[in-house]
Enzyme design. Structure first.
Site, PDB file in Angstrom:
ATOM      1  N   PHE A  18     -12.335  -6.556  11.617  1.00  5.73           N
ATOM      2  CA  PHE A  18     -12.960  -5.259  11.866  1.00  5.73           C
ATOM      3  C   PHE A  18     -14.330  -5.209  11.175  1.00  5.73           C
ATOM      4  O   PHE A  18     -14.406  -5.335   9.948  1.00  5.73           O
ATOM      5  CB  PHE A  18     -12.051  -4.149  11.353  1.00  5.73           C
TER       6      PHE A  18
ATOM      7  N   ASP B  28     -16.798  -3.862   9.396  1.00  5.63           N
ATOM      8  CA  ASP B  28     -17.095  -2.699   8.537  1.00  5.63           C
ATOM      9  C   ASP B  28     -18.230  -3.055   7.588  1.00  5.63           C
ATOM     10  O   ASP B  28     -19.024  -3.942   7.860  1.00  5.63           O
ATOM     11  CB  ASP B  28     -15.827  -2.324   7.772  1.00  5.63           C
TER      12      ASP B  28
ATOM     13  N   HIS C 201       0.839  -1.213   0.000  1.00  2.00           N
ATOM     14  CA  HIS C 201       0.000   0.000   0.000  1.00  2.00           C
ATOM     15  C   HIS C 201       0.865   1.251   0.000  1.00  2.00           C
ATOM     16  O   HIS C 201       1.401   1.649   1.029  1.00  2.00           O
ATOM     17  CB  HIS C 201      -0.938  -0.019   1.209  1.00  2.00           C
TER      18      HIS C 201
ATOM     19  N   ASP D 230      -8.240 -10.379   7.821  1.00  5.23           N
ATOM     20  CA  ASP D 230      -9.117  -9.245   7.516  1.00  5.23           C
ATOM     21  C   ASP D 230      -8.482  -8.360   6.439  1.00  5.23           C
ATOM     22  O   ASP D 230      -9.119  -8.032   5.432  1.00  5.23           O
ATOM     23  CB  ASP D 230      -9.358  -8.431   8.782  1.00  5.23           C
ATOM     24  N   TYR D 231      -7.237  -7.962   6.656  1.00  9.68           N
ATOM     25  CA  TYR D 231      -6.543  -7.117   5.671  1.00  9.68           C
ATOM     26  C   TYR D 231      -6.601  -7.762   4.291  1.00  9.68           C
ATOM     27  O   TYR D 231      -6.885  -7.121   3.286  1.00  9.68           O
ATOM     28  CB  TYR D 231      -5.077  -6.949   6.044  1.00  9.68           C
TER      29      TYR D 231
ATOM     30  N   ASP E 239      -8.548  -6.247   1.060  1.00 11.13           N
ATOM     31  CA  ASP E 239      -7.848  -5.949  -0.208  1.00 11.13           C
ATOM     32  C   ASP E 239      -8.471  -6.746  -1.350  1.00 11.13           C
ATOM     33  O   ASP E 239      -8.691  -6.233  -2.451  1.00 11.13           O
ATOM     34  CB  ASP E 239      -6.352  -6.303  -0.086  1.00 11.13           C
TER      35      ASP E 239
HETATM   36  N1  LIG Z   1     -12.525  -4.739   7.768  1.00 13.21           N
HETATM   37  C1  LIG Z   1     -11.761  -3.749   7.303  1.00 13.21           C
HETATM   38  N2  LIG Z   1     -12.343  -2.553   7.053  1.00 13.21           N
HETATM   39  C2  LIG Z   1     -11.540  -1.582   6.567  1.00 13.21           C
HETATM   40  C3  LIG Z   1     -10.187  -1.731   6.330  1.00 13.21           C
HETATM   41  C4  LIG Z   1      -9.728  -0.475   5.825  1.00 13.21           C
HETATM   42  C5  LIG Z   1      -8.355  -0.090   5.389  1.00 13.21           C
HETATM   43  N3  LIG Z   1      -7.403  -0.553   6.325  1.00 13.21           N
HETATM   44  C6  LIG Z   1      -6.287  -1.251   5.828  1.00 13.21           C
HETATM   45  C7  LIG Z   1      -6.304  -1.528   4.389  1.00 13.21           C
HETATM   46  C8  LIG Z   1      -5.125  -1.298   3.849  1.00 13.21           C
HETATM   47  C9  LIG Z   1      -4.194  -0.838   4.851  1.00 13.21           C
HETATM   48  O1  LIG Z   1      -3.406  -1.914   5.223  1.00 13.21           O
HETATM   49  C10 LIG Z   1      -5.076  -0.420   6.004  1.00 13.21           C
HETATM   50  O2  LIG Z   1      -4.545  -0.760   7.250  1.00 13.21           O
HETATM   51  C11 LIG Z   1     -10.812   0.377   5.773  1.00 13.21           C
HETATM   52  N4  LIG Z   1     -11.872  -0.310   6.215  1.00 13.21           N
HETATM   53  C12 LIG Z   1     -13.276   0.068   6.235  1.00 13.21           C
HETATM   54  O3  LIG Z   1     -13.784  -0.251   4.932  1.00 13.21           O
HETATM   55  C13 LIG Z   1     -14.768   0.723   4.566  1.00 13.21           C
HETATM   56  C14 LIG Z   1     -14.230   1.494   3.387  1.00 13.21           C
HETATM   57  O4  LIG Z   1     -14.255   0.639   2.253  1.00 13.21           O
HETATM   58  P1  LIG Z   1     -14.257   1.330   0.790  1.00 13.21           P
HETATM   59  O5  LIG Z   1     -15.543   2.198   0.730  1.00 13.21           O
HETATM   60  O6  LIG Z   1     -14.242   0.156  -0.156  1.00 13.21           O
HETATM   61  O7  LIG Z   1     -13.001   2.192   0.733  1.00 13.21           O
HETATM   62  C15 LIG Z   1     -14.938   1.621   5.789  1.00 13.21           C
HETATM   63  O8  LIG Z   1     -15.892   1.058   6.666  1.00 13.21           O
HETATM   64  C16 LIG Z   1     -13.564   1.528   6.431  1.00 13.21           C
HETATM   65  O9  LIG Z   1     -13.602   1.841   7.810  1.00 13.21           O
HETATM   66  C17 LIG Z   1      -9.592  -2.988   6.611  1.00 13.21           C
HETATM   67  O10 LIG Z   1      -8.388  -3.246   6.452  1.00 13.21           O
HETATM   68  N5  LIG Z   1     -10.430  -3.965   7.087  1.00 13.21           N
END
Ligand SMILES: Nc1nc2c(c(CN[C@H]3C=C[C@H](O)[C@@H]3O)cn2[C@@H]2O[C@H](COP(=O)(O)O)[C@@H](O)[C@H]2O)c(=O)[nH]1
Length: 341
Positions: free
Chosen positions: A237, A239, A53, A314-315, A319
Site C-alpha cells: 500500500f 503510503d 494489534h 507490507d504489514y 509495523d
Molecule cells: N503501507 C501501509 N500503510 C499503512 C498501514 C496502516 C495500518 N494498517 C495495518 C497496520 C496494522 C493493522 O494490521 C492494519 O491493518 C496504516 N497505513 C498508512 O500509514 C500512514 C500512517 O502512519 P503513521 O503516521 O505512522 O500512523 C497513513 O498513510 C496510513 O494510511 C499498513 O499496514 N501499511
C-alpha cells in the site's frame, strides 16, 4: 476503467521512468534476507493482524467487517507539522498516535455508545459529532477533520443506497475475487479513487482500496467470505511510511535534490512527479523484495503455513517502521496532505 494502469503496472512504469527515486538491488536482497528470518514466524501470516494489534477486532463477523470499512475510509494523512506536537488518543490505559489514534478513537466512540461504524449513523453525522468522535487528548486535532466528515457522509449514503448499509454485502458481490472487490470499491466510493497521471499515462495506486481488501481478508482470517482466491494479486500500500522504511533499510534511494527537499520538510502535492516516483518505486521495490524472498525460501526449502504475499510483507514493514521510529529519525517521510493515504 479504460487506459488506467493497475497499481502493479503503474509501479513498474514509474520505476522504469523515475528520475529522483531509485531501487537498490543490494538493498532489496538485504530486506528479503531480513524477512527470510521471519518467514515461518508469527508475523508473516494472516493471523498476525489480530494477534499483534490489540485495537483490531477479535471477531470475524459483519460488525468487524464494517469496523474495517469505516477505519479504511478514514485511513489517511495522520502526520503532523511537528512530530512532537500531534494528535494523541488515550484509550484503555494506552496512548495512540497516527493511524492507531484513529482506531482508538473509533473504539472509544463505540464504548461510549456512539454507533460510528453504522452507515445509518455516519451517513448523516454532523461535523461537530465527528470532531467529538475523533477528538485528540492534545491541542492538535486529527488532520483534515472537515474532509473526514465529508467522506463519512458521502460513503455512508452510498453504502446505504448500494449495499443495504453493510460492507459485507459489497464483499459478497465480489465472487471471492480480491481484484473484483478492488474494482467494486473504486467504482462505488469516490474517495477511494487514488488515480493520477505520469508521463502521459493514467496510473493508479488505490492505496486505501487495496488496504481495505487486505484488512477485510485479515479480519475474516482468510476464511469464508474473506477467502479470496487471488489475494496475492494485491500489492503493498503506497503510503508515506513504507518509503521511509525502505530508504532506511537501503532498498530505496533518493536523489540529492529530492532528499534535500524532504529534509527541509517541503510539501509535495498529490500527483506531483516526485511524489508519484516515491510511491511507485516503493510499490515496485516491495514487489521485487517479495520475488527475491520467495526465491530465497525455495533455495532454503523453507515451507510456511500460508503463502507469503505483498500484503504480509507490507504489514510487517509498516509495523517494523513503527517499532524503529527512533532509528529512522534521520530519514524524512514525504509530506503530502491528501485523502488517499
Ligand atoms: N503501507 C501501509 N500503510 C499503512 C498501514 C496502516 C495500518 N494498517 C495495518 C497496520 C496494522 C493493522 O494490521 C492494519 O491493518 C496504516 N497505513 C498508512 O500509514 C500512514 C500512517 O502512519 P503513521 O503516521 O505512522 O500512523 C497513513 O498513510 C496510513 O494510511 C499498513 O499496514 N501499511
Amino acid at each position: 476503467m479504460d487506459g488506467l494502469l493497475t497499481p502493479r503496472e503503474s509501479a513498474k512504469f514509474v520505476a522504469e521512468n523515475s528520475r529522483d527515486v531509485f531501487i537498490d538491488g543490494g538493498g532489496v536482497r538485504r530486506v528479503a534476507e531480513l524477512l527470510l528470518a521471519k518467514a515461518s514466524g508469527p508475523e508473516l501470516r494472516v493471523g498476525a493482524w489480530k494477534a499483534l494489534h490489540e485495537l483490531n477486532p477479535r471477531a470475524a463477523d459483519e460488525a468487524a467487517v464494517n469496523w474495517v470499512f469505516v477505519i479504511d475510509t478514514l485511513n489517511f494523512s495522520f502526520w503532523s507539522e511537528h512530530d512532537e506536537h500531534k494528535c494523541l488518543v488515550g484509550y484503555r490505559g494506552s496512548t495512540y498516535s497516527g493511524y492507531w489514534s484513529l482506531c482508538a478513537a473509533v473504539n472509544r466512540a463505540l464504548d461510549e455508545g456512539i454507533p460510528i461504524t453504522s452507515a445509518s449513523y455516519y451517513a448523516t453525522v454532523t461535523l461537530d459529532q465527528v470532531r467529538h468522535v475523533l477528538r485528540s487528548d492534545t491541542d492538535i486535532p486529527m488532520p483534515l477533520i472537515e474532509e473526514r466528515h465529508r467522506i463519512l457522509n458521502e460513503t455512508g449514503k452510498i453504502l446505504l443506497e448500494k449495499f443495504e448499509g453493510s460492507f459485507l454485502n459489497c464483499v459478497r458481490k465480489s465472487d471471492k475475487s480480491a481484484q473484483k472487490l478492488l474494482n467494486l470499491i473504486v467504482e462505488s466510493f469516490p474517495s477511494y479513487r487514488d488515480v493520477t497521471q505520469f508521463e502521459g499515462k493514467r496510473i493508479s495506486f488505490h492505496k486505501r482500496a487495496q488496504i481495505l481488501v487486505a484488512d477485510t481478508w485479515s479480519v475474516l482470517e482468510g476464511k469464508g467470505d474473506g477467502c479470496f482466491k487471488d489475494i496475492s494479486s494485491i500489492t503493498m500500500f503506497a503510503d508515506y511510511r513504507l518509503p521511509q522504511i525502505l530508504v532506511h533499510l537501503g532498498a530505496l534511494k533518493y536523489s540529492d535534490e529530492l532528499l534535500e527537499k524532504l529534509l527541509k520538510g517541503e510539501m509535495l502535492s498529490y500527483g506531483n512527479r516526485q511524489e508519484v516516483e516515491i510511491r511507485g518505486c516503493s510499490l515496485w521495490c516491495v514487489e521485487l523484495v517479495r520475488d527475491c524472498l520467495l526465491e530465497l525460501m525455495k533455495k532454503k526449502g523453507e515451507k510456511t503455513s500460508g503463502e507469503i504475499n505483498s500484503i504480509l510483507l507490507d504489514y510487517y514493514l509498516w509495523d517494523y517502521a513503527r517499532d524503529h521510529r527512533e532509528d529512522m529519525k534521520g530519514i524524512p517521510f514525504h509530506r503530502t496532505r491528501c485523502i488517499y493515504y
